[in-house]
Design an enzyme around this catalytic site. Structure first.
Site, short mmCIF file in Angstrom:
data_model
loop_
_atom_site.label_atom_id
_atom_site.label_comp_id
_atom_site.label_asym_id
_atom_site.label_seq_id
_atom_site.Cartn_x
_atom_site.Cartn_y
_atom_site.Cartn_z
N ASP A 1 -0.21 5.11 0.80
CA ASP A 1 -0.25 6.06 2.28
C ASP A 1 -0.36 5.50 3.24
O ASP A 1 -1.10 4.45 3.58
CB ASP A 1 -1.78 6.90 2.04
CG ASP A 1 -1.64 7.71 0.65
OD1 ASP A 1 -1.60 8.85 0.80
OD2 ASP A 1 -1.70 7.12 -0.26
N ASP B 1 -1.63 -0.96 5.99
CA ASP B 1 -2.00 -0.36 7.15
C ASP B 1 -3.36 -0.02 7.65
O ASP B 1 -3.45 0.64 8.80
CB ASP B 1 -0.85 1.25 7.21
CG ASP B 1 -1.94 2.11 6.35
OD1 ASP B 1 -2.31 3.16 6.89
OD2 ASP B 1 -2.16 1.65 5.07
N ASP C 1 0.90 -1.18 -0.05
CA ASP C 1 0.03 -0.14 0.18
C ASP C 1 0.82 1.24 0.01
O ASP C 1 2.32 1.16 0.34
CB ASP C 1 -0.86 -0.09 1.37
CG ASP C 1 -1.89 1.36 1.34
OD1 ASP C 1 -2.53 1.44 0.55
OD2 ASP C 1 -1.61 1.77 2.32
#
Length: 224
Positions: free
Chosen positions: A10, A173, A8
């Site tokens: 961000d 995250d 991922d």
């Protein structure tokens, strides 16, 4: 034997919250509302996307200053414009990111990005951070008609990198990343250094990463 590691963007590779919050606040300020979001306290909201930031800001307005229902649709394109013009002012790679990518590549692993950030913005950000060349593939929110947690963007990222889903895993995250991995039938390592930190253990990921220094060893284990 090498495999594919999908990241991922961000909140995983880089802390982008400061620039995202700044773009949302620019929209609020254009309406004479002032900066409604705090770059530190509201960092987690930023990682849920532009519309989430706008809704959070609007939700803090007093009853006598509520905006019309179409405000979000009006401001979202403006937010993207603001963000695109100042995409890497405050954004920084998390500690150890570059070294981990280098070690993974040296071990023969393919690297890819699968993000819910619009593809053009993701490409720009990765270039400005100096790491775009590390990735054999990049799938953004609008690359396909669907986005994470649908497993198809993940599979597309793996395949575009020249790998196979069976020999891959995701580094993320958020709960969206956890759901994506589950839908794709792969393992996920969630980072403990993002805004949610150790609280992500509630999602029961196969691994938690305290630091990117731990990632090459994890890849060697999972993709052996």
């Amino acid at each position: 034997m090498a495999g594919t590691v999908v990241f991922d963007l961000d909140g995983t590779l880089a802390d982008t919250s400061g620039d995202l919050i700044a773009a949302a606040n620019a929209c609020f300020q254009a309406r004479g509302l002032g900066p409604l979001l705090d770059p530190v306290e509201d960092a987690l909201i930023a990682f849920h996307g532009g519309r989430a930031m706008l809704r959070a800001g609007y939700g803090r307005l007093p009853a006598d200053r509520l905006l019309p229902p179409g405000a979000e649709d009006e401001d979202y394109p403006r937010l993207l414009v603001h963000y695109g013009k100042a995409i890497a002012v405050h954004t920084r790679l998390y500690p150890g990111t570059e070294a981990a990518l280098e070690q993974l590549a040296a071990a023969g692993h393919r690297l890819a990005v699968c993000t819910n950030k619009p593809a053009a913005l993701a490409e720009t950000l990765l270039r400005q951070l100096g790491i775009r060349d590390r990735f054999a593939a990049m799938i953004g929110a609008d690359t396909l008609p669907v986005r994470k947690p649908d497993p198809r963007p993940y599979a597309a990222a793996v395949e575009a990198a020249g790998g196979t889903v069976a020999r891959s895993f995701l580094v993320g995250d958020t709960e969206t990343d956890r759901k994506t991995a589950a839908a794709a039938g792969v393992r996920v390592a969630l980072v403990a250094f993002g805004p949610e930190g150790e609280a992500l253990r509630r999602l029961a990921p196969e691994a938690m990463l305290a630091h990117f220094d731990d990632l090459p060893g994890l890849a060697a284990d999972w993709l052996a």
